[in-house]
Enzyme design. Structure first.
Site, PDB file in Angstrom:
ATOM      1  N   HIS A  15      15.034  16.473  11.215  1.00 26.29           N
ATOM      2  CA  HIS A  15      13.593  16.408  11.152  1.00 26.29           C
ATOM      3  C   HIS A  15      13.143  15.494  10.324  1.00 26.29           C
ATOM      4  CE1 HIS A  15      12.263  19.506  13.422  1.00 26.29           C
ATOM      5  NE2 HIS A  15      12.430  20.668  12.715  1.00 26.29           N
ATOM      6  N   ARG A  51      21.202   9.560  33.225  1.00 24.25           N
ATOM      7  CA  ARG A  51      22.673   9.966  33.330  1.00 24.25           C
ATOM      8  C   ARG A  51      22.692  11.423  33.405  1.00 24.25           C
ATOM      9  NH1 ARG A  51      23.975   5.308  29.478  1.00 24.25           N
ATOM     10  NH2 ARG A  51      25.592   4.230  30.329  1.00 24.25           N
ATOM     11  N   GLU A  71      29.933  -0.787  40.406  1.00 30.16           N
ATOM     12  CA  GLU A  71      30.751  -0.821  39.098  1.00 30.16           C
ATOM     13  C   GLU A  71      32.417  -0.855  39.425  1.00 30.16           C
ATOM     14  OE1 GLU A  71      29.931   2.662  36.730  1.00 30.16           O
ATOM     15  OE2 GLU A  71      29.593   3.986  38.456  1.00 30.16           O
ATOM     16  N   ASN A  89      29.808  -1.372  32.513  1.00 33.12           N
ATOM     17  CA  ASN A  89      30.684  -0.949  31.544  1.00 33.12           C
ATOM     18  C   ASN A  89      32.078  -0.565  32.246  1.00 33.12           C
ATOM     19  OD1 ASN A  89      28.341  -1.101  29.799  1.00 33.12           O
ATOM     20  ND2 ASN A  89      28.035   1.089  30.130  1.00 33.12           N
ATOM     21  N   ASP A  90      31.858  -0.117  33.422  1.00 34.64           N
ATOM     22  CA  ASP A  90      33.172   0.159  34.140  1.00 34.64           C
ATOM     23  C   ASP A  90      33.408  -1.018  34.951  1.00 34.64           C
ATOM     24  OD1 ASP A  90      33.849   2.951  33.873  1.00 34.64           O
ATOM     25  OD2 ASP A  90      31.930   3.651  34.735  1.00 34.64           O
ATOM     26  N   ARG A 133      21.072   8.837  38.472  1.00 31.17           N
ATOM     27  CA  ARG A 133      22.265   8.943  39.037  1.00 31.17           C
ATOM     28  C   ARG A 133      23.038  10.404  39.152  1.00 31.17           C
ATOM     29  NH1 ARG A 133      26.646   6.117  35.423  1.00 31.17           N
ATOM     30  NH2 ARG A 133      26.664   8.132  34.055  1.00 31.17           N
ATOM     31  N   CYS A 162      22.650  -1.654  34.960  1.00 30.50           N
ATOM     32  CA  CYS A 162      22.404  -0.541  33.956  1.00 30.50           C
ATOM     33  C   CYS A 162      23.598  -0.494  32.982  1.00 30.50           C
ATOM     34  CB  CYS A 162      22.109   1.095  34.610  1.00 30.50           C
ATOM     35  SG  CYS A 162      23.309   1.347  35.623  1.00 30.50           S
ATOM     36  N   ARG A 199      37.884   1.144  28.725  1.00 30.83           N
ATOM     37  CA  ARG A 199      36.882   0.922  28.083  1.00 30.83           C
ATOM     38  C   ARG A 199      37.035   1.962  26.577  1.00 30.83           C
ATOM     39  NH1 ARG A 199      32.022   3.416  31.628  1.00 30.83           N
ATOM     40  NH2 ARG A 199      30.825   3.900  29.720  1.00 30.83           N
TER      41      ARG A 199
HETATM   42  C1  PEP Z   1      28.432   1.479  33.483  1.00 27.76           C
HETATM   43  O1  PEP Z   1      29.805   1.830  33.859  1.00 27.76           O
HETATM   44  O2  PEP Z   1      28.077   0.377  33.399  1.00 27.76           O
HETATM   45  C2  PEP Z   1      27.307   2.573  33.475  1.00 27.76           C
HETATM   46  C3  PEP Z   1      26.176   2.455  33.315  1.00 27.76           C
HETATM   47  O3  PEP Z   1      27.582   3.946  33.337  1.00 27.76           O
HETATM   48  P1  PEP Z   1      28.530   4.859  32.463  1.00 27.76           P
HETATM   49  O4  PEP Z   1      28.330   4.014  31.220  1.00 27.76           O
HETATM   50  O5  PEP Z   1      27.550   6.134  32.223  1.00 27.76           O
HETATM   51  O6  PEP Z   1      30.024   4.920  32.835  1.00 27.76           O
HETATM   52 MG    MG Z   2      29.897   3.876  34.882  1.00 26.16          MG
END
Ligand code: PEP
Ligand code: MG
Length: 567
Positions: free
Chosen positions: A186, A293, A428, A451-452, A329, A499, A462
């Site tokens: 808080h 997400r 991805e 990211n993927d 998503r 994203c 990752r």
């Molecule tokens: C990604 O893979 O870049 C992505 C946005 O999804 P997440 O990080 O949830 O796998």
């Molecule tokens: Mg992903």
């Protein structure tokens, strides 16, 4: 030097004001019933008056949401269950009012603290705050009044209750440090709302300093220095000035257009995990949600969320953002994200295994429930449904076919569905990026999940530390995949977003702009910085920068090129 959790950004140097709640123990004592009852009711009334006064004082400084904390406190003070139990104890055991309040409060707090739900854990903090006040009135102990501070200080405390924090006057309370607490406690939330720099969870701070010591507080990285040297003070003063300047400058951009110097528009939107996060995106000038997400809805539950529960969550986000677009998503579970109630077979390479759309196309019962909830919510805003981890055209077609079937089912049931929702996909997996021009004939949009995409392109898990050096968003190999995806979309007149974390990376933004990315989705707190960058750039120059970056062979060279070009 001590380290804590930076809970509310800022840099400040000021003297210490130690704030300690008076500590007292309440012994079991007898008291005539009538006296005890009267004392209890008096203390209760005075506490309610205190809370109302604190709320009135804080009005205008705190958001309605934070002010609601005091309504919750009043509810505790007015809770008949609590008063009944205290009165019963006084009547039955003949104990003092203070002892009865102490005992009953402890029972309530223990009960709420033992519950898993963070909402109930917060209620435990509220009960502690309110009953402490009642006990102070009963024991004749005065709670120190933070609103009386009339010189510039940094408050050092074990913890600050919401009522403590609400009393802080920004003019004098320049910051605070607490021994306990986390980013979502808080006091941390209120500090952010009051814009007071704060560090929480700073173990040892109470022992490390005395009243009137000098304290340098860097609430950007969580560092606290007690009695710093002259040069450190100077350095902090410079940091503070720079930070304040930047904040003011960024604030001005909240309602500004995300447009380059030569008039090229992009969309800067936010990534969210829960409906609550939508507000943060709006507060930071986000033009929509580029990635919701939804797996958190499944992860924060003990069983599969029902269609109704999901509908409520999606509707809440769409309404909050309306008329701005919201990309939702569909379930992306598997890999590092597991559901306790949905066992997935152990695999050697879970990131390459049974997950996301692969699982949903197998467990169509789960997928259809989510799709129905989404379509029902579609009438509350601008919905864009997005499938994760698409590798083949067949997968995309199968997933889209289910959406269309459920749309027909809902319409047949007489349920309204929007006519304009979009159906797109995450890019991805390299296979999808390479074949983007074909996918674009069937998908309404792409959002690149770097990211993927990077982990699959580099064959580098990752989650693995030793191979984390292979996370190279600026590697020309990745940039070429991004280009293929954007060009593929544009060839068919579709839009392309991103994203993954890369979209909010200030070094990557100029290159992505030059590659023609239409939408950048990132954490809410990165949006204004990205807008500042876009507004500084010239699209024609960014295109040249991107073209050159694509001819290079190492990520480091791309980084140097960007730094050289964008001052
Ligand atoms: C990604 O893979 O870049 C992505 C946005 O999804 P997440 O990080 O949830 O796998
Ligand atoms: Mg992903």
């Amino acid at each position: 030097m001590l380290k804590g959790i930076a809970a509310s950004s800022g840099v400040v140097v000021a003297k210490v004001f130690k704030y300690e709640h008076p500590v007292f123990t309440i012994e079991k004592q007898e008291e005539p019933k009538e006296v005890a009852l009267e004392k209890f009711h008096n203390a209760l009334e005075r506490s309610k008056e205190d809370i109302t006064k604190i709320k009135e004082k804080a009005a205008g400084r705190l958001s309605p949401e934070e002010l609601a904390i005091f309504d919750a406190h009043l509810m505790v003070a007015e809770d008949p269950e609590f008063a009944d139990q205290v009165e019963a104890m006084i009547n039955n055991d003949g104990v003092s009012a203070a002892y009865a309040v102490d005992q009953v409060a402890n029972q309530f707090v223990t009960m709420f603290e033992s519950l898993e739900d963070p909402y109930f854990k917060e209620r435990a903090a509220d009960i502690k705050d309110v009953t402490y006040r009642i006990k102070c009135h009963l024991m004749g102990v005065k709670i120190p009044d933070l609103s009386l501070i009339n010189e510039e200080v940094i408050i050092v405390a074990n913890d600050l209750t919401p009522s403590d924090t609400a009393q802080l006057d920004k003019q004098f309370a320049k910051g605070f440090v607490t021994e306990v607490g986390g980013r979502t406690s808080h006091s941390a939330i209120m500090a952010r709302s009051l814009e007071i720099p704060a560090i929480v969870g700073c173990t040892g701070i109470l022992k490390a300093c005395q009243n009137d010591d000098c304290l340098a507080l860097n609430a950007l990285d969580g560092t606290v220095i007690v009695n710093p040297a002259e040069d450190v003070i100077k350095d902090y003063a410079e940091k503070a000035a720079k930070y304040a300047e930047e904040k003011e400058e960024l604030k001005k951009l909240k309602n500004a257009a995300s447009v380059s110097v030569d008039g090229h528009h992009v969309e800067l939107v936010g990534n969210i995990g829960t409906p609550k996060d939508a507000q943060g995106v709006l507060d930071n000038g986000g033009e929509g949600v580029g990635l919701y997400r939804t797996e958190f809805l499944y992860m924060n539950s003990n069983e599969l969320p029902t269609e109704e529960e999901q509908f409520e969550a999606y509707k809440a986000v769409l309404e909050a953002m309306n008329p701005r677009p919201v990309v939702v998503r569909t379930l992306d579970i598997g890999g590092d994200k597991k559901l306790p109630y949905l066992p997935i077979p152990e695999e050697m390479n879970p990131f390459l295994g049974y997950r996301a759309i692969r699982l949903c196309l197998d467990r169509t019962d789960i997928f259809r429930t989510q799709v129905r909830a989404l379509l029902r919510a579609s009438v509350y805003g601008d919905l864009r449904i997005m499938f994760p981890m698409i590798a083949t055209i067949n997968e995309f077609r199968a997933a889209k076919a289910i959406v269309k079937e459920e749309e027909a089912n809902l319409r047949a049931e007489g349920v309204a569905v929007s006519d304009n929702y979009q159906v797109g996909m995450m890019v991805e997996i390299p296979a999808a990026a390479i074949l983007a021009d074909q996918f674009a004939k069937e998908a309404d949009f792409f959002s690149i999940g770097t990211n993927d995409l990077i982990q699959y392109s580099m064959a580098a898990d990752r989650m693995s530390k030793p191979v984390s050096y292979l996370y190279q968003p600026l590697n020309p190999s990745i940039l070429r995949l991004v280009k293929l995806t954007i060009d593929g979309a544009h060839k068919e007149g579709k839009w392309c977003g991103m994203c993954g974390e890369m979209a909010g990376d200030e070094i990557a933004v100029p290159v992505l702009l030059g590659l023609g990315l239409d939408e950048f989705s990132m954490s809410a707190t990165s949006i204004l910085k990205a807008r500042r960058m876009v507004r500084k750039l010239n699209y024609e120059d960014a295109k040249k920068l991107a073209d050159e970056a694509l001819t290079l062979c190492r990520a480091e060279e791309v980084e140097e090129l960007v730094k050289k070009t964008v001052k």
